[in-house]
Motif scaffolding. Structure first.
Motif, short mmCIF file in Angstrom:
data_model
loop_
_atom_site.label_atom_id
_atom_site.label_comp_id
_atom_site.label_asym_id
_atom_site.label_seq_id
_atom_site.Cartn_x
_atom_site.Cartn_y
_atom_site.Cartn_z
N ALA B 276 -66.90 -16.72 38.71
CA ALA B 276 -66.61 -16.74 40.14
C ALA B 276 -65.72 -17.94 40.48
O ALA B 276 -64.80 -17.84 41.29
CB ALA B 276 -67.91 -16.80 40.94
N GLU B 277 -66.03 -19.08 39.82
CA GLU B 277 -65.25 -20.29 40.04
C GLU B 277 -63.77 -20.04 39.70
O GLU B 277 -62.87 -20.38 40.46
CB GLU B 277 -65.78 -21.40 39.14
CG GLU B 277 -66.12 -22.66 39.88
CD GLU B 277 -66.88 -23.63 38.97
OE1 GLU B 277 -67.35 -24.63 39.48
OE2 GLU B 277 -66.99 -23.36 37.74
N LEU B 285 -63.36 -15.72 47.25
CA LEU B 285 -64.43 -15.05 46.49
C LEU B 285 -64.81 -13.74 47.13
O LEU B 285 -64.95 -13.67 48.36
CB LEU B 285 -65.67 -15.95 46.44
CG LEU B 285 -65.78 -16.87 45.24
CD1 LEU B 285 -67.12 -17.57 45.26
CD2 LEU B 285 -65.62 -16.06 43.94
N GLY B 286 -64.99 -12.75 46.32
CA GLY B 286 -65.40 -11.44 46.84
C GLY B 286 -66.88 -11.22 46.66
O GLY B 286 -67.56 -11.98 45.96
N ALA B 287 -67.35 -10.19 47.31
CA ALA B 287 -68.77 -9.86 47.24
C ALA B 287 -69.18 -9.51 45.81
O ALA B 287 -70.30 -9.77 45.39
CB ALA B 287 -69.08 -8.71 48.19
N ALA B 288 -68.25 -8.94 45.06
CA ALA B 288 -68.59 -8.47 43.71
C ALA B 288 -69.04 -9.63 42.82
O ALA B 288 -70.08 -9.54 42.16
CB ALA B 288 -67.39 -7.77 43.09
N GLU B 289 -68.28 -10.72 42.85
CA GLU B 289 -68.65 -11.87 42.02
C GLU B 289 -70.04 -12.41 42.43
O GLU B 289 -70.87 -12.71 41.59
CB GLU B 289 -67.63 -13.01 42.15
CG GLU B 289 -66.33 -12.77 41.41
CD GLU B 289 -65.25 -12.23 42.34
OE1 GLU B 289 -65.60 -11.82 43.47
OE2 GLU B 289 -64.06 -12.23 41.95
N ALA B 295 -77.84 -11.27 41.67
CA ALA B 295 -78.73 -10.41 40.88
C ALA B 295 -79.33 -11.20 39.73
O ALA B 295 -80.53 -11.10 39.45
CB ALA B 295 -77.96 -9.19 40.36
N THR B 296 -78.49 -12.00 39.06
CA THR B 296 -79.01 -12.78 37.94
C THR B 296 -80.01 -13.82 38.43
O THR B 296 -81.05 -14.05 37.81
CB THR B 296 -77.86 -13.48 37.20
OG1 THR B 296 -76.77 -12.57 37.11
CG2 THR B 296 -78.29 -13.91 35.82
#
Lengths: 226, 469
Positions: B276-277, B285-289, B295-296
């Motif tokens: 993401a960084e 940054l998008g929601a996907a990252e 989740a993790t």
């Protein structure tokens, strides 16, 4: 949750930051306190709709804040966050006036959901209008609306719906309903309650209100997201 | 691991004055026994000596009486002449002892002597003289009475002396015995103390052996040099060592397992954040990252919560127990998992009867949450779950059933182990759920059985001992 005045008492920077961002996104006005002293000063000077309280604070136990609230005679609902989860503690906290209890590590979504439920129950309890999906209950006017359209409900149906809304996201047993709506009248059968609920469900489900029947337990008015 | 401190610093057992000392116990039991034995033997010696002295004294009396009888001289009128001096001389002439005699003729008239002796003395005969005792204390007399004939006339004769000489003799005997006996008694005490110390000596190396051990050295103690009497104790200690060793090993394994299990999601989280960084350097940054990160992190959070739950349920962790109703615990817990069940369209049916139980509310809730979580995972969306509890034969019974694929009989024992994940298991599972369930059941002294459910999937059947009604 829009415009709800929320006090967040949490000393962990990362958690406090993440939580207040999320809660602000939900439309809450979030005030933050890091110490018990700060929190006590805030609850003394301002009114809040809901308080999220971490038990482990740098200058003492979050319990002090609960006791202070009781002293002030405030019935603001408090959601306690704690890394500890001894049973005695839980019981002690509920006695001290905490409304709900979340053990860390808890997901932010979980905390948001609890806060939401607490706010909604408080509104229903205090006779304010409550929104469930597209359904709006106005206990003062004794009316219900779907979107802006009035929904015709019998007085008993409306009372039942208000009763369930005040206990949203909690299990409500048939006995609870019998006691709350019929004053524990022995002549009213469980069957009557079942019929009442199924009539209400038929009316409100199209408006996106989830009134769940939990077989063997009772009913559960699910607010989901809002 | 914290050091338990050098052996020398460990607190000693209770202060010597309080603790039951085997040495003192042995000594204070054996010494009186030895004392009594010595006393009995001395008493026997004394009695024998006294008997001998008395016999000698009596013989002297008898000799004197017989001699007197033989030498009695009658006057022409048949009256005996008084001859106390003879009798005096006859009686060995102990200067301290006084001699009395009395001669009575056939008519009962005192013919000679008589002073100091009463009338009613026992009769004796020529063949069987009668011995008698008179008086008390300093005035004690020992005498002999007999009959004899002199000049064809019958006489009765009594001779008596004070017993001072005999008493003095006995006092000497007594003194002569008491001093050596006391010495023997003291010697016995010393020998006993020495013997006991020697006899108990084999305990000392055992003590040293235990004292020098580190807290992690739990190998069994060597039984060979241990005396037979304390072998059972040492055997128990070895048994305890073995149990401790197993518990410590389990703890070590647990920590190692836990660390290993935590490493995976932490590494995942790190990877997600780093990705993401990098992405953020190029564009917002998008929601996907962030969804991946969230989740993790959620998985990590859940794993930590489960590890905590498992650690709490492990033996040895404090777990407050109270009287409760299992149905109530299920109802309380249900509020927590119902939203998830609704979200996944899982149909949960409850069948709860009042089920009294002494247990830990928090642990039982944890157990139920894991059972339901398990059932939801395996049953999948749209599945069915049935949760029932009722009292049965003095036990509290809980059954949680699902309509999932179930667990093959061969795997049922294995899935209760922590971090066990069967092939094809839900990727989000930690492998801790059923281990927590098993630990909670064990803490309550209960029994867990995995079987097949009428719903088609797994049935977890738990029985916990219930309090007597």
């Amino acid at each position: 949750m829009r415009d709800a005045r929320l006090l967040l008492i949490e000393d962990d920077q990362a958690l406090a930051d993440g939580l207040s961002r999320s809660l602000r996104q939900d439309g809450c006005q979030v005030a933050a306190a890091v110490t018990a002293a700060e929190a006590k000063a805030l609850v003394g000077s301002r009114a809040f709709d809901v308080i999220v309280l971490d038990l482990g604070l740098p200058d003492g136990d979050g319990r002090e804040v609960l006791a202070h609230l009781q002293q002030l005679g405030k019935d603001t609902p408090v959601l306690v966050l704690s890394a500890r989860d001894g049973l005695d503690e839980r019981v002690g906290l509920l006695d001290l006036g905490a409304d709900d209890y979340v053990v860390k590590p808890a997901a932010v979504d979980e905390i948001r959901a609890r806060v939401r439920a607490m706010l909604r129950r408080r509104r229903a309890r205090t006779g304010q209008t409550v929104t469930l999906g597209r359904l709006t209950l106005d206990p003062q006017a004794r009316r219900a609306y779907v979107d802006a359209e009035p929904l015709t409900l019998t007085a008993r149906e409306l009372a039942a719906l208000e009763f369930l809304a005040a206990r949203a996201d909690r299990i409500v047993t048939k006995d609870d309903l019998l006691a709350g709506l019929y004053g524990g009248d022995r002549d009213v059968s469980e069957n009557a309650v079942e019929k009442l609920i199924s009539r209400i469900r038929a009316r409100v489900e199209p408006a996106g209100v989830q009134l769940r029947v939990v077989r063997g337990l009772g009913y559960y008015l699910q607010t989901g997201d809002a | 691991m914290p050091d338990a401190g050098p052996p020398g610093r460990r607190p000693r057992a209770a202060p010597a004055g309080r603790a039951a000392s085997l040495r003192r116990q042995l000594f204070f039991w054996l010494l009186p026994v030895a004392g009594v034995a010595l006393f009995v033997s001395a008493l026997a010696d004394y009695l024998v000596a006294r008997d001998a002295a008395s016999q000698a004294h009596d013989q002297g009396l008898l000799d004197a009486a017989t001699t007197y009888a033989e030498r009695v001289q009658l006057s022409p009128q048949g009256v005996p002449r008084d001859m106390p001096a003879v009798a005096q001389r006859m009686l060995l002439a102990e200067p301290d002892d006084r001699v009395f005699f009395r001669l009575v003729d056939a008519n009962g008239i005192v013919a000679a002597g008589g002073a100091g002796l009463p009338d009613d003395l026992p009769d004796g005969s020529a063949e069987a003289p009668a011995f008698f005792d008179l008086g008390e204390g300093q005035q004690r007399l020992r005498g002999v009475a007999m009959r004899f004939e002199a000049g064809g006339r019958p006489f009765r004769l009594a001779v008596a002396t004070t017993t001072r000489k005999r008493d003095r003799l006995m006092a000497e005997v007594l003194l002569g015995m008491a001093v050596p006996e006391a010495l023997v008694f003291m010697m016995t005490g010393l020998l006993l103390a020495f013997g006991i110390r020697r006899g108990l000596a084999p305990i000392a190396p055992l003590r040293r052996e235990i004292a020098r051990r580190s807290h992690s050295d739990l190998d069994p103690l060597d039984m060979a040099p241990v005396p037979e009497e304390i072998r059972p104790v040492v055997a128990e200690i070895n048994d305890l060592f073995a149990r401790l060793d197993r518990a410590l090993r389990a703890q070590r394994d647990f920590v190692a397992d836990a660390a290993h299990q935590l490493r995976t999601p932490v590494a995942g989280l790190l990877a997600q954040v780093e990705a993401a960084e990098r992405a953020a350097a190029a564009r917002p940054l998008g929601a996907a990252e962030l969804a991946g990160v969230a989740a993790t992190a959620r998985r990590l959070s859940r794993l930590v919560a489960q590890l905590l739950a498992l650690a709490r349920a492990e033996p040895g962790a404090p777990l407050p127990m109270e009287d409760l109703d299992l149905a109530e615990v299920v109802r309380e817990g249900a509020e927590e998992w119902l939203p998830r069940a609704f979200a996944h369209d899982v149909d949960i049916q409850f069948d709860l009867a009042r089920t009294p139980l002494t247990g830990s509310r928090i642990a039982l809730r944890e157990m139920l949450a894991n059972l339901v979580d398990n059932a939801m995972r395996h049953g999948g969306p749209g599945g069915r779950i049935r949760i029932g509890c009722h009292p049965a034969d003095g036990e509290a019974r809980i059954v949680v059933e699902d309509a999932g694929p179930g667990i093959a009989p061969g795997d049922r024992e294995r899935v209760l182990e922590r971090f066990c994940r069967l092939p094809g298991a839900h990727p989000d599972g930690s492998g801790l759920g059923l281990a927590i369930v098993r630990a909670v059941v064990a803490r309550h002294g209960g029994d867990i059985r995995l079987g097949e459910s009428a719903l088609g999937g797994l049935a977890v059947d738990i029985r916990l001992p219930a309090p007597a009604p």
